[in-house]
Motif scaffolding. Structure first.
Motif, PDB file in Angstrom:
ATOM      1  N   THR A  48       0.849  -1.187   0.000  1.00 52.63           N
ATOM      2  CA  THR A  48       0.000   0.000   0.000  1.00 52.63           C
ATOM      3  C   THR A  48       0.888   1.241   0.000  1.00 52.63           C
ATOM      4  OG1 THR A  48      -1.464  -1.272   1.424  1.00 52.63           O
ATOM      5  CG2 THR A  48      -1.949   1.075   1.204  1.00 52.63           C
ATOM      6  N   ALA A  75      -1.883  -9.354   7.064  1.00 50.32           N
ATOM      7  CA  ALA A  75      -1.017  -9.519   5.871  1.00 50.32           C
ATOM      8  C   ALA A  75      -0.065  -8.338   5.857  1.00 50.32           C
ATOM      9  CB  ALA A  75      -1.875  -9.557   4.610  1.00 50.32           C
ATOM     10  N   GLU A 101       2.801 -12.397   8.571  1.00 44.83           N
ATOM     11  CA  GLU A 101       3.374 -12.300   7.228  1.00 44.83           C
ATOM     12  C   GLU A 101       3.926 -13.684   6.875  1.00 44.83           C
ATOM     13  OE1 GLU A 101       3.526 -10.151   4.498  1.00 44.83           O
ATOM     14  OE2 GLU A 101       4.524 -11.939   3.711  1.00 44.83           O
TER      15      GLU A 101
HETATM   16  C1  LIG Z   1      -1.046  -6.831  -0.585  1.00 44.11           C
HETATM   17  S1  LIG Z   1       0.302  -7.191   0.453  1.00 44.11           S
HETATM   18  C2  LIG Z   1       0.041  -6.052   1.750  1.00 44.11           C
HETATM   19  C3  LIG Z   1       1.268  -5.747   2.541  1.00 44.11           C
HETATM   20  C4  LIG Z   1       1.128  -4.587   3.521  1.00 44.11           C
HETATM   21  N1  LIG Z   1       0.139  -4.823   4.542  1.00 44.11           N
HETATM   22  C5  LIG Z   1       0.770  -3.326   2.789  1.00 44.11           C
HETATM   23  O1  LIG Z   1      -0.394  -2.927   2.823  1.00 44.11           O
HETATM   24  O2  LIG Z   1       1.653  -2.742   2.156  1.00 44.11           O
HETATM   25  C6  LIG Z   1      -0.186  -8.749   1.116  1.00 44.11           C
HETATM   26  C7  LIG Z   1       0.846  -9.427   1.969  1.00 44.11           C
HETATM   27  O3  LIG Z   1       0.278 -10.625   2.495  1.00 44.11           O
HETATM   28  C8  LIG Z   1       1.282 -11.624   2.558  1.00 44.11           C
HETATM   29  N2  LIG Z   1       0.586 -12.926   2.590  1.00 44.11           N
HETATM   30  C9  LIG Z   1       0.147 -13.666   1.556  1.00 44.11           C
HETATM   31  N3  LIG Z   1      -0.471 -14.779   2.003  1.00 44.11           N
HETATM   32  C10 LIG Z   1      -0.415 -14.724   3.352  1.00 44.11           C
HETATM   33  C11 LIG Z   1      -0.881 -15.567   4.381  1.00 44.11           C
HETATM   34  N4  LIG Z   1      -1.534 -16.711   4.096  1.00 44.11           N
HETATM   35  N5  LIG Z   1      -0.660 -15.226   5.672  1.00 44.11           N
HETATM   36  C12 LIG Z   1      -0.012 -14.057   5.969  1.00 44.11           C
HETATM   37  N6  LIG Z   1       0.470 -13.220   5.022  1.00 44.11           N
HETATM   38  C13 LIG Z   1       0.253 -13.533   3.740  1.00 44.11           C
HETATM   39  C14 LIG Z   1       2.087 -11.384   1.289  1.00 44.11           C
HETATM   40  O4  LIG Z   1       3.370 -11.965   1.387  1.00 44.11           O
HETATM   41  C15 LIG Z   1       2.104  -9.850   1.237  1.00 44.11           C
HETATM   42  O5  LIG Z   1       3.226  -9.346   1.898  1.00 44.11           O
END
Ligand SMILES: C[S@@+](CC[C@H](N)C(=O)[O-])C[C@H]1O[C@@H](n2cnc3c(N)ncnc32)[C@H](O)[C@@H]1O
Length: 517
Positions: A48, A75, A101
């Motif tokens: 984001t 996430a 994460e």
């Molecule tokens: C769209 S990004 C958002 C990152 C951050 N919160 C931001 O808004 O910049 C989604 C994140 O979720 C992580 N992710 C994906 N699957 C996941 C899971 N099952 N459990 C936890 N994190 C996960 C990804 O690695 C990624 O870093």
């Protein structure tokens, strides 16, 4: 693995927190650059932007909370929301903070970055984590992974669907992406009365897999606000999706509750806003019509489905082989009797009307013909040697074309009559065509490929047309006077402003002012 500390600001003043955010953005960019976009797409690792994270967090501040904050981001990435929260929370106290994460590539740098800020960062799969008795949070902000359903293995999908249903009663379909399950599963982490803000693709508002999410948002929790960003103004530099922020409170909705729908501008300063009652939202299939349009009054006017049978144009399986220009057919000495006129892509159809010569051939600059033959190979070989040679040239490549090789006669097309109306069902409004879809009157005998939807008048309408030829023009005028709002609301829009309408969606669009009485 869990990291603990208790001073969330780590003694930093606002200037230092701003520097920390700049540092985080730099680390994020470095981490992103070490992955291919395919890899980042797999777990939807699109961070984001700082301004959007601040925009989202500032709305939460307007909800005027007095309580201390128990924050969770399921996430986390490198923690854009947590960073914005620290900078913007003012005097509010953070009592606890938790994050998940899955990918250590981001997670380990995050732990390092926020090492002294007290947030517990768990490097694990959020959907597999189980909350302890005291693990409840009153502020959840998340940009979840938008992993599409076809990238989730079948067994994992089963697990997620069972879990979502058990936790939030959302019976998500197999078409729901991981982000839908994130919302469902996180219900168990929310305190009663806690608030959640989800930055998710807008698709759920209009499509079938979103029905259960909408039911959850209207029945299980109190939906407070949905802000939809302008699809032309994508929020992520590197991912083309049309996004919304969905805010709700973990409490049953009060009677007569109204939801705020906002659109355009920023989340903080939207250009349009409207309050819509939950009772009006329940029967409405397309939430993206709000806030620009009002709730629908029940209307008795005809819809496109009342007048037309809608079919996709034909799928040849290999247009460049089966669709030829007249010149090419002549140069190869191919027998014309095995070709029938077919329309070029709508790019080459300048207006909304296709006239024809006395043989029914479209009067267009690009005149094309479809090869369609049902004779056996033996007969073609002995009687039509030029056609035989042409087919032989395509034989090897045909084996890579799923549709061709699965037909009994690989060069025989499905039989299809010309349709008097065609709809270009995908497009971006531009200076030439300000509506995303066009309705073309087809006076020729040309059929169309699946670049078009073909509209065949239903029996009663066909006899009205036969009895009174100006009915055709009447219907055509009516199709072309469908308002741009009805067209846009009827279909769906993708990030980057591409609009699309599926046959089932087109079927429901009203045809105002048309009757056959
Ligand atoms: C769209 S990004 C958002 C990152 C951050 N919160 C931001 O808004 O910049 C989604 C994140 O979720 C992580 N992710 C994906 N699957 C996941 C899971 N099952 N459990 C936890 N994190 C996960 C990804 O690695 C990624 O870093």
């Amino acid at each position: 693995m869990i990291w603990r500390n208790t001073d969330y600001n780590d003694g930093m003043n606002n200037e230092a927190l701003k520097d920390q955010e700049a540092h985080r953005v730099k680390i994020q960019a470095e981490l992103d650059s070490k992955k291919t976009s395919l890899e980042r797409n797999r777990l939807w690792q699109f961070a984001t932007p700082t301004s959007l994270a601040r925009d989202v967090v500032s709305y939460w501040l307007t909800l005027l909370w007095n309580e201390s904050i128990d924050f969770i981001d399921p996430a986390f990435g490198t923690g854009s929301f947590f960073s914005a929260l620290l900078q913007m929370k003012g005097g509010k106290e953070i009592r606890s903070a938790r994050a998940y994460e899955l990918d250590s590539h981001y997670g380990e740098s995050s732990m390092d970055l926020w090492r002294n800020h007290g947030i517990q960062i768990s490097l694990s799969d959020f959907t597999k984590a189980l909350p302890g008795k005291s693990d409840k949070f009153n502020l959840l902000i998340c940009n979840p992974p938008y992993v599409r359903h076809h990238h989730i293995p079948a067994q994992e999908k089963r697990r997620l669907r069972n879990l979502s249903e058990r936790i939030s009663w959302m019976r998500l379909s197999g078409l729901a992406g991981l982000h839908c399950h994130f919302m469902a599963i996180s219900h168990q982490w929310m305190k009663d009365g806690g608030v959640a803000g989800w930055l998710i693709p807008s698709g759920f508002m209009d499509v079938n897999y979103g029905v259960e999410m909408k039911r959850y948002l209207l029945e299980r929790v109190t939906l407070m606000r949905i802000h939809r960003f302008d699809p032309d103004d994508v929020q992520f530099d590197d991912a083309l999706v049309s996004s919304s922020v969905v805010w709700f409170k973990n409490a049953p909705p009060p009677v007569g509750h109204k939801v705020e729908f906002t659109f355009w501008g920023t989340h903080e300063n939207p250009h349009v806003s409207k309050m819509i009652e939950v009772s009006d939202l329940k029967p409405e299939a397309k939430w993206t019509r709000f806030p620009k349009s009002d709730t629908r009054s029940s209307t008795s006017c005809l819809t496109i489905a009342d007048v037309f049978e809608i079919r996709r144009g034909i799928a040849t399986g290999w247009n460049s082989f089966f669709v030829l220009s007249k010149e090419k057919i002549e140069n190869l000495w191919l027998p014309m009797k095995f070709f029938r006129p077919i329309l070029p892509s709508s790019r080459y159809v300048p207006g909304n009307r296709i006239d024809a010569d006395k043989n029914g051939i479209p009067l267009l600059e690009e005149q094309l013909f479809l090869l369609n033959c049902s004779l056996s190979e033996d007969k073609i070989r002995s009687e039509y040697p030029t056609l035989w040679k042409y087919l032989e040239n395509g034989r090897e490549e045909m084996k890579n074309r799923y549709l061709c090789k699965s037909r009994t006669i690989w060069y025989k097309q499905e039989s299809r009559a010309p349709a008097p109306f065609l709809c270009t069902y995908m497009g971006r409004p531009n200076s030439k065509h300000w509506k995303p879809f066009r309705f073309i009157l087809n006076r020729s005998v040309a059929i169309a490929t699946n670049n078009y939807l073909m509209l065949y008048p239903k029996a009663g309408v066909a006899s009205a047309i036969a009895g009174q030829p100006d009915t055709l023009d009447k219907i055509w005028n009516c199709l072309n006077s469908i308002s741009i709002d009805n067209l846009v609301e009827g279909g769906r829009v993708y990030g980057g402003g591409l609009h699309k309408v599926e046959p089932k969606e087109l079927a429901k669009i009203p045809l105002v002012g048309l009757d056959f009485a």
